[in-house]
Design a protein around this motif. Sequence first.
Motif, PDB file in Angstrom:
ATOM      1  N   ILE A  40       0.870  -1.133  -0.018  1.00 55.22           N
ATOM      2  CA  ILE A  40       0.060  -0.144  -0.024  1.00 55.22           C
ATOM      3  C   ILE A  40       0.917   1.240  -0.224  1.00 55.22           C
ATOM      4  CG2 ILE A  40      -0.201  -0.093   2.436  1.00 55.22           C
ATOM      5  CD1 ILE A  40      -2.897   1.186  -0.217  1.00 55.22           C
ATOM      6  N   ASP A  43       2.110   1.436  -3.574  1.00 55.86           N
ATOM      7  CA  ASP A  43       1.167   2.085  -4.437  1.00 55.86           C
ATOM      8  C   ASP A  43       1.066   3.374  -4.449  1.00 55.86           C
ATOM      9  OD1 ASP A  43       1.020  -0.447  -5.684  1.00 55.86           O
ATOM     10  OD2 ASP A  43      -0.581  -0.794  -4.309  1.00 55.86           O
ATOM     11  N   GLY A 122     -12.600  -7.434  -5.000  1.00 54.02           N
ATOM     12  CA  GLY A 122     -11.936  -6.587  -4.105  1.00 54.02           C
ATOM     13  C   GLY A 122     -10.789  -6.058  -4.772  1.00 54.02           C
ATOM     14  N   MET A 123      -9.884  -7.028  -5.390  1.00 51.36           N
ATOM     15  CA  MET A 123      -8.728  -6.564  -6.005  1.00 51.36           C
ATOM     16  C   MET A 123      -8.760  -6.014  -7.273  1.00 51.36           C
ATOM     17  SD  MET A 123      -5.333  -6.619  -5.777  1.00 51.36           S
ATOM     18  CE  MET A 123      -5.117  -7.448  -4.650  1.00 51.36           C
ATOM     19  N   TYR A 126      -9.760  -2.337  -6.273  1.00 47.58           N
ATOM     20  CA  TYR A 126      -8.511  -1.736  -5.802  1.00 47.58           C
ATOM     21  C   TYR A 126      -7.666  -1.429  -6.838  1.00 47.58           C
ATOM     22  CZ  TYR A 126      -4.095  -0.910  -3.584  1.00 47.58           C
ATOM     23  OH  TYR A 126      -2.945  -0.644  -2.940  1.00 47.58           O
ATOM     24  N   LYS A 130      -6.557   2.598  -7.980  1.00 51.28           N
ATOM     25  CA  LYS A 130      -5.178   2.868  -7.936  1.00 51.28           C
ATOM     26  C   LYS A 130      -4.419   3.225  -9.436  1.00 51.28           C
ATOM     27  CE  LYS A 130      -1.813  -0.171  -8.565  1.00 51.28           C
ATOM     28  NZ  LYS A 130      -0.835  -1.373  -8.863  1.00 51.28           N
TER      29      LYS A 130
END
Length: 271
Positions: A40, A43, A122-123, A126, A130
């Motif tokens: 995180i 990122d 979920g990924m 994300y 991102k």
Amino acid sequence: MLTEKILKRPIVSFIILSNIIFWPLFSLVGAAKLLGFPSIVFDIMLCISSWSSTFAFAILFKRIYKGQNFVKYVKDKFKDKIKPSIIISAVIIEVMIFIGLIFIVKAKSNEGCSIFSVTSFGMFVYLFFKNLLAGPTGEELGWRGFALNELQKKYSPLKSALILGLWWGLWHIPIMLTVGLTGINLIKYIACFMTSIISLSIIMTVFYNLNKNLLVTIIIHQLSNFLIGIINVKLTDIIMYYALLYFSAAVILIAVKHKRVFKEEYFGRYF
């Protein structure tokens, strides 16, 4: 009190400052990776580095547009009414390129191997956000909102797209040098990367000129980055396929839309 002079070569200054800001920021991204920081953190730092062109433009703004307000300038880039037909057309092109990429990858991959890198919803969400908070929102104000507009005051839209695509691609050099490739593989990667990003610059120029709202290029940029990111294929292969597909799309757009959006007289009406 001394006043700052207006920049004589604003685009050159913008490109130089964008690189001066990007290189150290991206170095911190690499350091975070090497030091084993949580993903995180990596990122977040990557997203921040992606905003270097916007940071550069904001720093130079008062010396480029003396007496103008930066916030108003940004708002003006989103004030034109969105044309649904333009957005739909741009999305269709991106989806067709993605489908073409899937067909190529599927034809060349081993049976039973998944071609997608995302394994959960979920990924998927994300990665979507991102990507959105990095290049699409971080780069477009500087490259299209400023540089493309300025280039088109002097050059035809096609020439402007080619010039901008070249420098936009070279701005990514730090990323190219960290993909883990060497020798001929690195050369192939850079050549394909530059082909795809210059082709993407042409596509963005077409749709931005048809609908003068920066949201158009943000959407195109987002789809381009996000869709390639969810494909699980060897890096050198996917960038080669992407270069081929984007180059083909750009050539078709030039052929179809040349008279409407690629002639100097067309864009001259905006100034």
